[in-house]
Motif scaffolding. Structure first.
Motif, PDB file in Angstrom:
ATOM      1  N   GLY A  12       0.765  -1.223   0.000  1.00  0.00           N
ATOM      2  CA  GLY A  12       0.000   0.000   0.000  1.00  0.00           C
ATOM      3  C   GLY A  12       0.802   1.281   0.000  1.00  0.00           C
ATOM      4  N   TYR A  13       2.122   1.214  -0.039  1.00  0.00           N
ATOM      5  CA  TYR A  13       2.935   2.408   0.008  1.00  0.00           C
ATOM      6  C   TYR A  13       3.188   2.934  -1.404  1.00  0.00           C
ATOM      7  CZ  TYR A  13       3.577   1.121   4.862  1.00  0.00           C
ATOM      8  OH  TYR A  13       3.346   0.788   6.168  1.00  0.00           O
ATOM      9  N   LEU A  14       3.000   4.220  -1.584  1.00  0.00           N
ATOM     10  CA  LEU A  14       3.125   4.810  -2.914  1.00  0.00           C
ATOM     11  C   LEU A  14       4.540   4.673  -3.448  1.00  0.00           C
ATOM     12  CD1 LEU A  14       1.804   6.506  -5.181  1.00  0.00           C
ATOM     13  CD2 LEU A  14       2.457   8.553  -3.895  1.00  0.00           C
ATOM     14  N   LEU A  15       5.538   4.929  -2.612  1.00  0.00           N
ATOM     15  CA  LEU A  15       6.938   4.891  -3.025  1.00  0.00           C
ATOM     16  C   LEU A  15       7.510   3.509  -2.698  1.00  0.00           C
ATOM     17  CD1 LEU A  15       7.909   8.464  -1.834  1.00  0.00           C
ATOM     18  CD2 LEU A  15       7.499   7.704  -4.188  1.00  0.00           C
ATOM     19  N   ASP A  16       7.205   2.554  -3.540  1.00  0.00           N
ATOM     20  CA  ASP A  16       7.565   1.158  -3.342  1.00  0.00           C
ATOM     21  C   ASP A  16       9.073   0.990  -3.440  1.00  0.00           C
ATOM     22  OD1 ASP A  16       7.867  -1.562  -3.377  1.00  0.00           O
ATOM     23  OD2 ASP A  16       6.465  -1.929  -5.015  1.00  0.00           O
ATOM     24  N   ASN A  17       9.690   0.426  -2.388  1.00  0.00           N
ATOM     25  CA  ASN A  17      11.138   0.241  -2.382  1.00  0.00           C
ATOM     26  C   ASN A  17      11.622  -0.765  -3.422  1.00  0.00           C
ATOM     27  OD1 ASN A  17      11.164   2.018  -0.294  1.00  0.00           O
ATOM     28  ND2 ASN A  17      11.692   0.532   1.294  1.00  0.00           N
ATOM     29  N   ALA A  18      10.710  -1.579  -3.949  1.00  0.00           N
ATOM     30  CA  ALA A  18      11.105  -2.578  -4.938  1.00  0.00           C
ATOM     31  C   ALA A  18      11.265  -1.980  -6.332  1.00  0.00           C
ATOM     32  CB  ALA A  18      10.082  -3.705  -4.982  1.00  0.00           C
ATOM     33  N   ARG A  19      10.802  -0.751  -6.541  1.00  0.00           N
ATOM     34  CA  ARG A  19      10.903  -0.129  -7.858  1.00  0.00           C
ATOM     35  C   ARG A  19      12.347   0.260  -8.152  1.00  0.00           C
ATOM     36  NH1 ARG A  19       6.321   2.269 -10.217  1.00  0.00           N
ATOM     37  NH2 ARG A  19       7.853   3.009 -11.728  1.00  0.00           N
ATOM     38  N   SER A  20      12.696   0.291  -9.441  1.00  0.00           N
ATOM     39  CA  SER A  20      14.076   0.570  -9.833  1.00  0.00           C
ATOM     40  C   SER A  20      14.523   1.968  -9.414  1.00  0.00           C
ATOM     41  CB  SER A  20      14.223   0.408 -11.350  1.00  0.00           C
ATOM     42  OG  SER A  20      13.349   1.296 -12.043  1.00  0.00           O
ATOM     43  N   ARG A 173       4.136  18.750  -8.124  1.00  0.00           N
ATOM     44  CA  ARG A 173       4.290  18.534  -6.686  1.00  0.00           C
ATOM     45  C   ARG A 173       2.925  18.493  -5.996  1.00  0.00           C
ATOM     46  NH1 ARG A 173       8.140  17.080  -2.977  1.00  0.00           N
ATOM     47  NH2 ARG A 173       8.897  16.511  -5.057  1.00  0.00           N
ATOM     48  N   SER A 174       2.005  19.354  -6.430  1.00  0.00           N
ATOM     49  CA  SER A 174       0.653  19.315  -5.886  1.00  0.00           C
ATOM     50  C   SER A 174      -0.013  17.976  -6.187  1.00  0.00           C
ATOM     51  CB  SER A 174      -0.172  20.466  -6.473  1.00  0.00           C
ATOM     52  OG  SER A 174      -1.507  20.420  -6.011  1.00  0.00           O
ATOM     53  N   GLY A 175       0.195  17.459  -7.392  1.00  0.00           N
ATOM     54  CA  GLY A 175      -0.352  16.157  -7.742  1.00  0.00           C
ATOM     55  C   GLY A 175       0.237  15.046  -6.892  1.00  0.00           C
ATOM     56  N   PHE A 176       1.528  15.103  -6.645  1.00  0.00           N
ATOM     57  CA  PHE A 176       2.189  14.106  -5.799  1.00  0.00           C
ATOM     58  C   PHE A 176       1.629  14.143  -4.381  1.00  0.00           C
ATOM     59  CE2 PHE A 176       6.042  13.182  -3.069  1.00  0.00           C
ATOM     60  CZ  PHE A 176       5.954  11.801  -3.203  1.00  0.00           C
ATOM     61  N   ARG A 177       1.407  15.337  -3.851  1.00  0.00           N
ATOM     62  CA  ARG A 177       0.826  15.449  -2.508  1.00  0.00           C
ATOM     63  C   ARG A 177      -0.584  14.855  -2.490  1.00  0.00           C
ATOM     64  NH1 ARG A 177       2.007  20.786  -2.866  1.00  0.00           N
ATOM     65  NH2 ARG A 177      -0.153  21.302  -2.370  1.00  0.00           N
ATOM     66  N   ALA A 178      -1.341  15.049  -3.567  1.00  0.00           N
ATOM     67  CA  ALA A 178      -2.687  14.470  -3.630  1.00  0.00           C
ATOM     68  C   ALA A 178      -2.629  12.943  -3.616  1.00  0.00           C
ATOM     69  CB  ALA A 178      -3.407  14.963  -4.886  1.00  0.00           C
ATOM     70  N   ALA A 181      -1.832  11.859  -0.036  1.00  0.00           N
ATOM     71  CA  ALA A 181      -3.003  11.998   0.836  1.00  0.00           C
ATOM     72  C   ALA A 181      -4.013  10.889   0.572  1.00  0.00           C
ATOM     73  CB  ALA A 181      -3.640  13.366   0.638  1.00  0.00           C
ATOM     74  N   ALA A 182      -4.178  10.511  -0.696  1.00  0.00           N
ATOM     75  CA  ALA A 182      -5.119   9.449  -1.033  1.00  0.00           C
ATOM     76  C   ALA A 182      -4.682   8.108  -0.466  1.00  0.00           C
ATOM     77  CB  ALA A 182      -5.265   9.349  -2.551  1.00  0.00           C
TER      78      ALA A 182
END
Length: 277
Positions: A12-20, A173-178, A181-182
């Motif tokens: 469920g984490y947006l910034l997945d550590n498995a990604r390159s 950056r605003s999109g990333f924050r959205a 938050a989601a």
């Protein structure tokens, strides 16, 4: 050292550590924030023989630095939902465990001299439970250091929004924050840390903030982050592929003077148990 394990796709984490892109992000975060983190831990008095828990390690820079400070008489427990980086951890002193601080039980009892988490709890849905676990894992007199971002305190990635390149950067950056938050991230979490540590029963609570601006590492971090969340931005209608390609080219030019969200560091001590009456 326990064998490394990969994170499951439903973590469920947006910034997945498995990604390159995660490796580039970890390298940039190390360059941006390690000196501040190490200063705080040194000032807290870390010494040989200490038992430390590095929560959500994500990489080895802090883990191996802690191992060097505690020496062979100490131990460092490094936990994360993805431990694929574990082969680079210092052998003999570091134990690595796959663990989700937002869901799993305490990994090590109540005997840590230091518990540290950096840029972790803002992403955890049950932050209250995680903070309670970390506090309860301290020995009497042990120290907790939590360092987390506060994107709402400073929402821009380009502070000097003087042209279309900077406007586009701030739009993304605003999109990333959205997206954060989601996923349940608390974008105002950093500012709450002093109060939350006091409410958890810690004493001597203090805090400060660190805020890098116009660093080459900020450029690396932004490019890796945008590439990692690109599909999410497009799918949510927060940016187009053309927006993202143009922004990545702008970042590569080195002219954007990018900033990070303020990282707020807060620390406190678990009260010593009262002596016999």
């Amino acid at each position: 050292m326990t064998p490394p394990a990969a994170a499951s796709p439903d973590d469920g984490y947006l910034l997945d550590n498995a990604r390159s892109e995660a490796g580039a992000r970890f390298d940039a975060l190390r360059e941006l924030f390690d000196s501040s983190t190490f200063r705080h831990i040194d000032e807290l008095g870390i010494a040989p023989g200490w038992r430390c828990w590095e929560v959500g390690a994500g990489g080895t820079s802090v883990v191996n630095w802690l191992a060097g400070r505690v020496g062979t008489a100490g131990r460092v427990l490094a936990t994360d939902i993805d431990t694929s980086w574990a082969c680079d951890a210092a052998g003999g002193v570091v134990d690595v465990l796959r663990h989700d601080v937002g869901r799993d039980r305490s990994p090590g009892g109540a005997g840590f001299d230091l518990v540290h988490a950096r840029l972790v709890l803002v992403h955890v849905a049950d932050r209250q439970r995680a903070l309670r676990m970390m506090t309860e894992s301290l020995r009497p007199g042990g120290l907790l250091l939590v360092e987390d971002a506060d994107p709402a305190l400073q929402p821009l990635i380009c502070l000097d929004e003087h042209g279309p390149e900077q406007v586009l950067a701030n739009k993304l950056r605003s999109g990333f924050r959205a997206l954060l938050a989601a996923r349940g991230a608390d974008l105002a979490y950093g500012r709450k840390l002093p109060r939350l540590l006091r409410e958890a029963g810690l004493t001597g609570v203090r805090a400060d903030a660190y805020f890098p601006i116009a660093s080459a590492a900020c450029d690396v971090l932004e490019a890796a982050t945008v590439r990692q969340v690109r599909d999410h931005l497009v799918a949510a209608g927060l940016a187009t592929d053309e927006d993202i390609d143009r922004h990545l080219a702008n970042v590569a030019s080195g002219r954007l003077d990018l900033a990070t969200s303020p990282m707020i560091s807060a620390w406190g001590r678990r009260p010593a148990e009262p002596g016999p009456a």
